[in-house]
Design an enzyme around this catalytic site. Structure first.
Site, mmCIF file in Angstrom:
data_model
loop_
_atom_site.group_PDB
_atom_site.id
_atom_site.type_symbol
_atom_site.label_atom_id
_atom_site.label_comp_id
_atom_site.label_asym_id
_atom_site.label_seq_id
_atom_site.Cartn_x
_atom_site.Cartn_y
_atom_site.Cartn_z
ATOM 1 N N HIS A 296 -6.027 9.734 -18.568
ATOM 2 C CA HIS A 296 -7.096 9.288 -17.661
ATOM 3 C C HIS A 296 -6.978 7.797 -17.350
ATOM 4 C CE1 HIS A 296 -9.285 13.104 -18.537
ATOM 5 N NE2 HIS A 296 -8.750 12.915 -19.727
ATOM 6 N N SER B 170 3.330 -12.966 0.523
ATOM 7 C CA SER B 170 2.204 -12.845 1.448
ATOM 8 C C SER B 170 2.345 -13.929 2.504
ATOM 9 C CB SER B 170 0.897 -13.030 0.681
ATOM 10 O OG SER B 170 -0.128 -13.482 1.551
ATOM 11 N N LYS C 263 1.698 -15.045 -4.003
ATOM 12 C CA LYS C 263 1.862 -13.594 -4.120
ATOM 13 C C LYS C 263 3.299 -13.133 -4.310
ATOM 14 C CE LYS C 263 -1.481 -10.906 -3.107
ATOM 15 N NZ LYS C 263 -1.896 -9.907 -4.070
#
Ligand code: ARG
Length: 465
Positions: A160, A281, A287
């Site tokens: 999960h 980016s 980034k």
């Protein structure tokens, strides 16, 4: 209608096709990529006509050479196309006829575009399969190489998306590689079923000319020949099956990509993607984005779309050739191209990823990962597991309230639980080492799995039943 502009089938027609009808029906823009296969199939057919005494040796040689030259011209971009060139089959026949005149007009005896198109398609797809198989093997090998190196690297195993039990990184990576080995197995079975020649089925009912389909199949390197001429021209389940396998393989690529993205998330820091497989980016200078893995995660969408597109065309279609079947090609080419490109990019991304075993191992020290082992130790001492589960759950709740962890338990407290020396259960290396059953995450099992997979990839072993 002038002779030059007329389509191949124009004999009984007095009108040329309307431009908009031509625009809808033309497939040359996408089926030209089967030119090599069309030439191969046509040369095999020419040799069949020669065997049948319908062409002299000199005629057959001239036709075969012209076909090969036409193939080369198309490949080199030297072919001048004409408005009446409806599809790849028309172009090849028309260009041969341009070169050889009356002799070129003998090429289509005893065949139809209906058996030809599906012969080309099987040949094309079997060629594409070899490339896709190569890409899948490359990716599986990259996973195995990392897995061997990280057979002992402990990481948190998740269910999960939440902390569950410790595993080794090698074990997790090989889980992806096992999935790929099943894809390879499925594709190999598919290739065997697909290696059946439809050439000689004609339009639907076989020609009356004395051609030998089995000999053509042999010439083309197919493993077998059609058993029913109507099935041979109508069947596209080899395409549908390929697209189904492509979608499953694409699903596996997507799931691997999802792991790479998560692991390389800087707030997790378990791995770093190579710059060559990251992007920046346009606005945020800091980034390093995982675009290649993200695209690999997303491509399965179009693979499933391709499967759905073809399946929708086929469902409810009566037997016999229908022009609907021309709609098989774009989904098929798209799926093969998508898989080839994605496999290559994801393999590169996987080969170059740098794992951070220190960060992973530190994360694997989270005490909750060992709660099940503690409960199992109680069960090993004879306590019913349900009771052990309840007791440890209770203990964890209390520790939580006290802002403590299992690691803070004193030896006296371990004794109280009934597990003197229980602290050792919280050791990551011991925990994975204790899972040495074949198929488990222990370092030994990972090495055995890697060896077994390598043998399967080398074709020495098959997947066990
Ligand atoms: N371009 C066609 C296709 O891809 C070739 C077969 C055409 N046959 C026909 N009877 N119109 O299916």
């Amino acid at each position: 209608m002038t002779e030059r502009e007329a389509p191949l089938w124009a004999g009984r027609f007095t009108k040329a096709p309307a431009p908009e009808a031509e625009a809808l029906s033309k497939s040359l823009g996408f089926d030209l990529r089967m030119a090599t296969q069309d030439v191969r199939a046509s040369v095999a057919h020419v040799r069949g006509l020669e065997d049948a005494g319908l062409l002299s040796e000199a005629e057959a040689n001239a036709l075969a050479s012209a076909l090969i030259e036409v193939g080369k011209d198309i490949e080199a971009g030297r072919m001048a196309f004409r408005p009446a060139d409806e599809d790849v089959h028309s172009v090849v026949e028309r260009a041969v006829t341009d070169r050889l005149g009356a002799l070129g007009a003998k090429l289509h005896a005893g065949r139809s575009r209906n058996d030809l198109v599906v012969t080309d398609l099987r040949l094309w797809l079997l060629d594409a399969w070899a490339r896709i198989e190569g890409g899948t093997r490359r990716l599986a090998r990259a996973l195995i190489t990392h897995a061997r190196e990280h057979a002992e690297t402990v990481m948190p195993g998740m269910t999960h998306g939440r902390l569950a039990q410790p595993v080794t990184l090698g074990h997790h990576l090989l889980a992806h590689a096992w999935a790929l080995s099943r894809d390879l197995d499925r594709l190999r079975g598919w290739a065997e079923r697909t290696s059946v020649s439809p050439l000689g089925a004609g339009a639907l009912a076989t020609p009356t000319l004395p051609l030998d389909p089995a000999r053509s199949a042999e010439r083309l390197g197919f493993r077998g020949v059609f058993s029913n001429s109507l099935d041979a021209v109508s069947d596209r389940d080899f395409v549908q099956e390929f697209l189904a396998h492509a979608a499953i393989l694409g699903t596996h690529l997507s799931r691997l990509a999802a792991d790479l993205i998560r692991w390389s998330d800087e707030s997790i820091g378990w791995a770093e993607l190579d710059e060559a497989f990251s992007t920046g980016s346009s606005m945020m200078p800091q980034k390093r984005n995982p675009d290649i893995a993200e695209l690999s995660r997303a491509k399965v969408g179009r693979l499933l779309g391709d499967f759905t597109a073809l399946s929708t065309v086929l469902a409810g279609l009566p037997l016999g050739y229908h022009r609907d079947l021309q709609e098989d090609k774009e989904p098929l080419f798209d799926a093969a191209d998508t898989l080839e490109a994605t496999l290559a990019a994801l393999a590169g991304c996987t080969e170059t990823i740098q794992f951070r075993p220190g960060v992973m191992c530190a994360a694997a020290r989270a005490d909750v990962l060992y709660a099940t082992d503690v409960a199992e130790a109680l069960a090993a001492n004879g306590l019913p597991f349900r009771e052990a589960h309840r007791r440890i759950g209770d203990l964890l709740r209390r520790l939580d309230e006290e802002d403590r962890s299992l690691r803070d338990l004193s030896e006296a407290e371990w004794k109280e639980i009934g597990l003197p020396g229980g602290n050792v259960l919280l050791d990551p290396v011991r925990a994975v080492g204790a899972r040495s059953v074949p198929g488990g995450p222990s370092p030994g099992s990972v090495r055995d799995q890697a060896d077994a997979l390598a043998r399967i990839l080398e074709g020495l072993d098959t997947l066990s039943p």
